[in-house]
Design a protein around this motif. Sequence first.
Motif, PDB file in Angstrom:
ATOM      1  N   TYR A 179      38.901  31.258  34.864  1.00  0.00           N
ATOM      2  CA  TYR A 179      39.411  30.048  35.490  1.00  0.00           C
ATOM      3  C   TYR A 179      38.277  29.034  35.591  1.00  0.00           C
ATOM      4  N   GLN A 209      48.268  22.736  35.069  1.00  0.00           N
ATOM      5  CA  GLN A 209      46.993  23.233  34.559  1.00  0.00           C
ATOM      6  C   GLN A 209      47.055  23.314  33.039  1.00  0.00           C
ATOM      7  N   VAL A 265      40.160  15.661  37.800  1.00  0.00           N
ATOM      8  CA  VAL A 265      39.849  17.081  37.583  1.00  0.00           C
ATOM      9  C   VAL A 265      41.087  17.746  37.026  1.00  0.00           C
ATOM     10  N   ASP A 271      37.376  24.396  35.793  1.00  0.00           N
ATOM     11  CA  ASP A 271      37.837  23.007  35.960  1.00  0.00           C
ATOM     12  C   ASP A 271      37.189  22.149  34.879  1.00  0.00           C
ATOM     13  N   ALA A 318      42.614  21.467  36.234  1.00  0.00           N
ATOM     14  CA  ALA A 318      42.490  22.918  36.365  1.00  0.00           C
ATOM     15  C   ALA A 318      42.863  23.573  35.044  1.00  0.00           C
ATOM     16  N   SER A 319      42.116  24.609  34.665  1.00  0.00           N
ATOM     17  CA  SER A 319      42.327  25.251  33.374  1.00  0.00           C
ATOM     18  C   SER A 319      42.177  26.757  33.533  1.00  0.00           C
ATOM     19  N   ARG A 377      33.821  24.032  38.258  1.00  0.00           N
ATOM     20  CA  ARG A 377      33.849  25.388  38.827  1.00  0.00           C
ATOM     21  C   ARG A 377      34.314  26.392  37.783  1.00  0.00           C
ATOM     22  N   LYS A 402      51.350  22.909  40.985  1.00  0.00           N
ATOM     23  CA  LYS A 402      50.283  22.162  40.318  1.00  0.00           C
ATOM     24  C   LYS A 402      50.392  22.392  38.821  1.00  0.00           C
ATOM     25  N   LYS A 426      36.454  18.183  34.147  1.00  0.00           N
ATOM     26  CA  LYS A 426      36.418  16.980  34.975  1.00  0.00           C
ATOM     27  C   LYS A 426      35.664  15.861  34.258  1.00  0.00           C
TER      28      LYS A 426
END
Length: 518
Positions: A59, A107, A68, A61, A70-71, A49, A105, A63
């Motif tokens: 933003y 990232q 996955v 992802d 998040a970045s 995404r 979370k 994977k």
Amino acid sequence: MSDLFEDPEPQGSTGSNAPEFSVSEISGAVKRSIETEFAYVRVRGEVGRVSRPSSGHLYLDLKDDRAVLASVIWKGRAQALTHRPEEGMEVIATGKLTTFPGQSKYQMVIDDIAPAGAGALMAMLEKRKALLQAEGLFAPERKKAIPFLPEVIGVVTSPSGAVIRDILHRLRDRFPRKVLVWPVAVQGASCAPQVAAAIEGFNRMTPGGSLPRPDLLIVARGGGSIEDLWGFNEEIVARAAAASEIPLISAVGHETDTTLIDFVSDRRAPTPTAAAEMAVPVRLDLLSWTENQGVRLAGGVTRSLQMRRQRLSDLSRGLPKQDAILEGPRQRLDVLAEKLPAALRSGNGQKALLLSRTSGALRPQVLSRRIAEEKRVLKGLSDRLSPALARANADKGRRLDQTARGLRPRELDAQIARGNDKLETLLRRLSDRARRLLDDRRTRLEALDRLRETLGYTETLKRGYAVVRSCDHVITSAQAAKEAGALEIEFSDGRFALGGAATKGKTKPKEPEQGSLF
């Protein structure tokens, strides 16, 4: 710090000396631990995404088949990226791991991201190419024709490279033209936006302004690797070239290099030098061709005149001479001139015979009888007019008396006056009607009398004719004249008897004039 994560007491202990931490303290401790342990990492994965909010941050992802990550790429770094990540693209991201306490979370904060090898770049290029082709930007029917001899040529390239010198040198050798150079970066992160801005800037120029608008654009760059030429594969450049109203020639790289701008441009040149050759013809060749065309035109005109002169000569030999054309009409004119007097005499004789026959039907006796009949009719009408007027007056008088018996004296006088007015009006109308009728009859009689005099044979005698009689019978043929014992010829001025004395001056007794009808 490690003591923070140790279990001070065995599980199930009810001791009260265990330290207590707030949520923020725990989150901060986790953040510091992760950022210290993973301060610099390189991660390979597939872009999932991708989100681009209005803040400018990016933003995404990363994977693989089991996890996955998040970045985020902050705004300042996102604007400096050479390759913007797209969904499905395999990349190698460089940065650090951190946490986001607001959502509990972790990232990755990416400082740089690049495709994982040339295969990833080509896959992204093919995907972008398929998208633009589906929109119809590669269709041949939307491509514009290159002008034969443009007045002004706009060149989008680096001002310091060998490309612009090659283009100017080739234009100078072939056909010197005015050149406007828009300097841009031809590789790196700023290449694509600058090239797109240059194309749009040339198109926004006003035709006929102080700075002339180009008739043709050339986007040029020398050869290089796929990474060096990647700026010309960007979607923003391809769309700017497709939207250009000015015909555009792309000359990016060498002959084997192909970029997206080559597909959307109106013409692709294998090299910048070839683009200059496509832009203008060779001046000497053009002058030679013009001179050759002039020679061919003069030769064609000369041959056309010779052919027309020969054709005119051939046609003139087939035409008859002027004298030969007029010989026939002249001969016919002579023949007709010889026949004309006899034809005139014959025509006059026929007209005279026709007139004689017509006048014979209108003898004086017939006209006299018609005049006498008209007189009798007119006299009858005149005799009937007086009794009719008397009867009308008597009828009016009787009606007037009957009306007067039932009226008073004053009304009677008025009625009598009105009756007298009507009677006078009626008498005037009858008198006018009778006068018009008599005038019409008189006019008709005078016209008949003039016709009688005109058609009478005496008028014919005045034109040089004569009447031959024998015993009061008119002789109309030579055989009848031979059989007659004595002949009498009547002329306009008298009669002459053959064998007797002329009766010159003896004319026919004049008929009595018509009396007045009144």
